[in-house]
Design an enzyme around this catalytic site. Sequence first.
Site, PDB file in Angstrom:
ATOM      1  N   ASP A  54       0.091  -1.473   2.271  1.00  0.00           N
ATOM      2  CA  ASP A  54       1.509  -1.747   2.124  1.00  0.00           C
ATOM      3  C   ASP A  54       2.281  -0.818   3.070  1.00  0.00           C
ATOM      4  O   ASP A  54       1.974  -0.769   4.254  1.00  0.00           O
ATOM      5  CB  ASP A  54       1.892  -1.587   0.644  1.00  0.00           C
ATOM      6  CG  ASP A  54       3.322  -1.905   0.319  1.00  0.00           C
ATOM      7  OD1 ASP A  54       3.675  -3.104   0.235  1.00  0.00           O
ATOM      8  OD2 ASP A  54       4.117  -0.962   0.124  1.00  0.00           O
ATOM      9  N   HIS A  63      -1.461  -8.832  -3.932  1.00  0.00           N
ATOM     10  CA  HIS A  63      -0.980  -7.746  -3.069  1.00  0.00           C
ATOM     11  C   HIS A  63      -1.732  -6.441  -3.279  1.00  0.00           C
ATOM     12  O   HIS A  63      -1.963  -5.695  -2.327  1.00  0.00           O
ATOM     13  CB  HIS A  63       0.513  -7.521  -3.322  1.00  0.00           C
ATOM     14  CG  HIS A  63       1.104  -6.432  -2.494  1.00  0.00           C
ATOM     15  ND1 HIS A  63       1.214  -6.520  -1.116  1.00  0.00           N
ATOM     16  CD2 HIS A  63       1.606  -5.211  -2.828  1.00  0.00           C
ATOM     17  CE1 HIS A  63       1.776  -5.428  -0.648  1.00  0.00           C
ATOM     18  NE2 HIS A  63       2.010  -4.614  -1.660  1.00  0.00           N
TER      19      HIS A  63
END
Length: 322
Positions: free
Chosen positions: A111, A293
């Site tokens: 991320d 994610h």
Amino acid sequence: MNSAQNATDFPEPTIISLNGIELEVFEAGRQNAGNPIVLCHGWPDLAYTWRHQVPALVNAGYHVIAPNQRGYGNSTHPSDVTAYDVAHLSGDLVALLDHYGYKEATFVGHDWGAMVVWSLTLLHPTRVNRIICLSLPYPVRGEVPWLEFMETVLGSDYYFVHFNREPGVADAVFDANPARFLNNLYRKNEPLSTPQLGMTMIEIAHTTTPPGEPLLSDHDRAVYASTFEASGFTGGINWYRNFDRDWHLLADVDPVIHHPALMIYGDRDAVQQAENLTAFVPNVEEVRLDSGHWIQQERPEDTNRVILEWLNRDKTAATSDE
């Protein structure tokens, strides 16, 4: 850090003074000194995100260094927003190498941590020997600053833009109930979705019916909640508030990364995969996992296998080239 985290097998933290701040660093595998790997978390995350990877990497012979980066946990939270740009964040990692006496290391980022790893490699290429990024592919620097481009395409309410245009608003919403926000955000087995218009993060913070299933165990949720209850979310959000500043800071560097690289995508991650990553990272290997994610937490065994197999292949290739 807190009693919940210290009760796990995750390493005890050390506070290290460097680059004008203090970083809370979790270190394991000191017996493997000389073979460093630095793990960089994203938002809103912690070094604890790598709890499944640390033992595997230590067992594979790596000296693992996982900081809570500036703005997180018990690391310094500068009040100046510009103190969170990629020059400062990558500077922290260079100073971390200096602290341990390493000229270079392997860096892993997820991320926003991936954004920092990509930027570190551009700004300090000699301090990096290879990189592994999860979720976020190389951020191509177009002709228009990133935030300006997002605002044009996705609107002023898109959460990246909203964080910048309405400072303090989202911070207060998240700070009001960290446990609920984090439980709503950390999900698995969610349906695939595309980037949504509007301030989705505030909607996530308020919802009582989050999609998918909880990703974190009760213990893990306690670690995250107690940490962010103490620190708040502003430090991490300030990374977003430097997005256009980062675009300008990277203007004069060679945009092509020649280091060996591994890119791990989640096929159900809302973050878009790169269409032509090799144009900017010619020595990259791309792997896709059936994941959302939070790849390294949702698919820890698959993530460890992919990372270790790639590290071993890259090591073998490097040895054969000598």
